[in-house]
Design a protein around this motif. Structure first.
Motif, PDB file in Angstrom:
ATOM      1  N   ARG A 216      -2.321   3.583   4.120  1.00  0.00           N
ATOM      2  CA  ARG A 216      -1.912   3.234   5.488  1.00  0.00           C
ATOM      3  C   ARG A 216      -2.467   4.230   6.497  1.00  0.00           C
ATOM      4  O   ARG A 216      -2.928   3.846   7.572  1.00  0.00           O
TER       5      ARG A 216
ATOM      6  N   HIS B  88      -4.593  -0.532   5.180  1.00  0.00           N
ATOM      7  CA  HIS B  88      -3.453  -1.187   4.532  1.00  0.00           C
ATOM      8  C   HIS B  88      -3.617  -2.701   4.408  1.00  0.00           C
ATOM      9  O   HIS B  88      -3.189  -3.293   3.426  1.00  0.00           O
TER      10      HIS B  88
ATOM     11  N   GLU C 245       0.811  -1.217   0.000  1.00  0.00           N
ATOM     12  CA  GLU C 245       0.000   0.000   0.000  1.00  0.00           C
ATOM     13  C   GLU C 245       0.845   1.267   0.000  1.00  0.00           C
ATOM     14  O   GLU C 245       2.004   1.266   0.404  1.00  0.00           O
TER      15      GLU C 245
ATOM     16  N   PRO D 187       5.555  -2.047   1.412  1.00  0.00           N
ATOM     17  CA  PRO D 187       4.836  -0.791   1.660  1.00  0.00           C
ATOM     18  C   PRO D 187       5.459   0.310   0.814  1.00  0.00           C
ATOM     19  O   PRO D 187       6.640   0.628   0.978  1.00  0.00           O
TER      20      PRO D 187
ATOM     21  N   TYR E  75      -6.519  -3.444   1.716  1.00  0.00           N
ATOM     22  CA  TYR E  75      -6.039  -3.026   0.393  1.00  0.00           C
ATOM     23  C   TYR E  75      -5.033  -4.037  -0.155  1.00  0.00           C
ATOM     24  O   TYR E  75      -5.136  -4.483  -1.308  1.00  0.00           O
ATOM     25  N   THR E  76      -4.076  -4.411   0.674  1.00  0.00           N
ATOM     26  CA  THR E  76      -3.023  -5.328   0.228  1.00  0.00           C
ATOM     27  C   THR E  76      -3.581  -6.711  -0.074  1.00  0.00           C
ATOM     28  O   THR E  76      -3.194  -7.350  -1.060  1.00  0.00           O
TER      29      THR E  76
END
Length: 249
Positions: free
Chosen positions: A133, A138, A128, A167, A141-142
């Protein structure tokens, strides 16, 4: 869990002559220890690296791979081409490819499938940006990115997968996610992999990438669900690689 993997991503650095000099310096000092070392070099460097690193145990890989097997795709490098020069790995979906080349997770999945079909191990990158974040999204999303990037990959082929959590806000910025941050996402990724791929998913290597160096790699890779690192800037100097390898012994 599998052997720790130290995947060195040179990005757009080193000419073939520079790569050869680097490889010779590495050969003179490297004792592999517990980690597998693999160099993700520009495609033009791979032939020289394959020759100069043969019989050392050091692997090579592509920084990207085409989703197409062959054809009228000017500028593309196929998985078969990478395999033919001795590559073991191919990075797909690196954040820089996603951002600068507008690669969607659907394209990443197609590239991963192409790599697998040619006998390469794809290192599928997910992660992300800072805004995600800061919103506290995060993990979701990931994992969404992960699921989309695995589309069409069967359980049978998933044994030859590596996932790299990177990240985006920690790449080349000097900012590093803490070991706890890395473990949080690595554990979430492993849980998602187990749900998608069953027992096979539990054995997939999960790497952390983002400002990794000799001073922090041991703590990061010491986390239960982190099986290695995708390393950028610290991989360009031989001493930096030796420091990381020694830290992992």
């Amino acid at each position: 869990m599998p052997q720790t993997l130290l995947a060195l991503n040179w990005k757009m650095n080193k000419t073939p002559s520079e790569a050869t000099a680097w490889a010779n310096d590495l050969k003179a000092s490297l004792q592999l220890g517990e980690a597998e070392v693999a160099i993700m070099a520009p495609a033009i460097d791979l032939q020289a690296l394959s020759w100069f690193l043969k019989d050392t145990g050091v692997q090579i890989g592509g920084q990207d791979v085409s989703q197409h097997e062959s054809g009228a795709y000017t500028g593309e490098i196929s998985a078969g081409m990478l395999k033919d020069v001795g590559a073991k790995y191919a990075v797909v979906g690196h954040s820089e490819r996603r951002e600068y080349h507008a690669e969607s997770s659907q394209i990443v999945a197609a590239k991963a499938r192409a790599a697998l079909n040619a006998g390469l191990i794809p290192i599928i990158c997910v992660g992300e940006g800072l805004e995600v974040r800061e919103r506290g999204e995060h993990v979701s999303y990931t994992l969404d990115q992960l699921r989309d990037s695995l589309a069409g990959i069967t359980i049978a082929s998933a044994e030859q997968l590596v996932i790299a959590y990177e990240p985006v806000w920690a790449i080349g910025t000097g900012k590093t996610a803490t070991a706890a941050d890395a473990e949080e996402l690595a554990a979430a990724i492993r849980s998602a992999l187990s749900g998608l791929l069953g027992e096979v998913g539990a054995g997939v290597q999960v790497l952390y990438g983002g400002s990794v160096k000799g001073g922090n790699i041991r703590e990061i890779c010491g986390q239960p669900n982190v099986n290695g690192a995708l390393v950028g800037g610290a991989s360009l100097e031989v001493q930096g690689v030796l420091d990381m390898v020694n830290a992992l012994k």
